[in-house]
Design a protein around this motif. Sequence first.
Motif, PDB file in Angstrom:
ATOM      1  N   ALA A 114      25.060  25.162  53.744  1.00  0.00           N
ATOM      2  CA  ALA A 114      26.461  25.086  53.257  1.00  0.00           C
ATOM      3  C   ALA A 114      27.101  26.466  53.301  1.00  0.00           C
ATOM      4  N   LYS A 115      26.311  27.476  52.934  1.00  0.00           N
ATOM      5  CA  LYS A 115      26.849  28.852  52.882  1.00  0.00           C
ATOM      6  C   LYS A 115      27.126  29.378  54.287  1.00  0.00           C
ATOM      7  N   HIS A 116      26.260  28.996  55.219  1.00  0.00           N
ATOM      8  CA  HIS A 116      26.399  29.557  56.581  1.00  0.00           C
ATOM      9  C   HIS A 116      26.994  28.547  57.547  1.00  0.00           C
ATOM     10  N   GLY A 117      27.448  27.376  56.954  1.00  0.00           N
ATOM     11  CA  GLY A 117      28.245  26.439  57.760  1.00  0.00           C
ATOM     12  C   GLY A 117      27.467  25.722  58.840  1.00  0.00           C
ATOM     13  N   LYS A 118      26.133  25.535  58.661  1.00  0.00           N
ATOM     14  CA  LYS A 118      25.408  24.765  59.689  1.00  0.00           C
ATOM     15  C   LYS A 118      25.142  23.367  59.119  1.00  0.00           C
TER      16      LYS A 118
END
Length: 316
Positions: free
Chosen positions: A309-313
């Motif tokens: 979620a933090k790195h958008g994957k």
Amino acid sequence: MTTTAPETEVLAAVFDAAVAADERIEPRDWMPDAYRATLVRQIAQHAHSEIIGMQPEANWITRAPSLRRKAILMAKVQDEAGHGLYLYSAAETLGTGRDELLDKLHAGRQRYSSIFNYPTLTWADVGAIGWLVDGAAITNQVPLCRCSYGPYARAMVRICKEESFHQRQGYELLLTLSRGTEAQHAMAQDAVDRWWWPSLMMFGPPDDESAHSAQSMAWKIKRHSNDELRQRFVDICVPQAESLGLTLPDPDLRWNEARGHYDFGAIDWDEFHEVLRGNGPCNDQRIGQRRTAHENGAWVREAAAAHAAKHGKATA
Ligand code: 3HC
């Protein structure tokens, strides 16, 4: 977007022609809902069998008799985890996620192979599982490399290569014991006596009691019937048992020249159905250990989801 009845008829005709021509059905192709459903059912059970199947042998990793044997067994158990992941990935191409399948397994709403509900009582069981259980898996799974559904067939190619290593290491382990001391030979014979009949049950009920075979064979998911593959396995094992210097626990086993196959004794289908009802020797232990492992792994899934979620994957 809903398709009209005539459109569905055309799509069904295209599907039927592709299966008839031995072409592969791929995830984006139209397929009957029932084709999709039986693939999810079979692939899920196959995947569940692989990860539950890690338990009986993992039981012996800390007690392997040598570093070499420990390394071989660790590699095999890790392979089984990988087989489960390939197969859950194949199921995901049909629109069913791993979480949903694992929830059904943990809730007892999906099956795994009966064979893994038996205990591994001695080190020789590791050899009997490799030789017989992985050997049965190869006999059952090589035809699945020609399954009409592309992702399942392709997963099988790699899995069968690794199963061959599993079967050979089991055979070699049993041969070492069989040629060892009297006590080691007796341990190997006892393991074969306990694993032979449950291994024959891995191929499913007799053809005339198989609920899915006719349709699965029409769709070229299954390429041979349960009884055909069971017979093929028996014919393979009899000469191998002779080479091992071990006997198979079936007094009715004998070569039938007219049939060109070995005749073998009656399988205890009452035992098979009892194990499927959850009343096998290790059903509760296996599913309990599986639920605990899933609960203990929750923090890993949460960490991976938070990182994604933090790195958008997209999460795996
Ligand atoms: N254990 C548990 N359930 C079994 C079974 C077994 N040995 N054999 C059959 N069944 C179940 C079927 O799932 C079906 O129940 P369901 O409708 O609730 O799913 C019912 O009994 C009727 O059996 P069918 O013959 O009609 O079912 P299938 O057409 O699905 O055939 C099968 C059964 C031959 C096992 C087929 O599903 C198959 O080939 N599956 C893929 C291979 C597989 O799953 N192997 C299991 C072992 S995996 C393994 O060995 C790992 C290795 O590393 C050791």
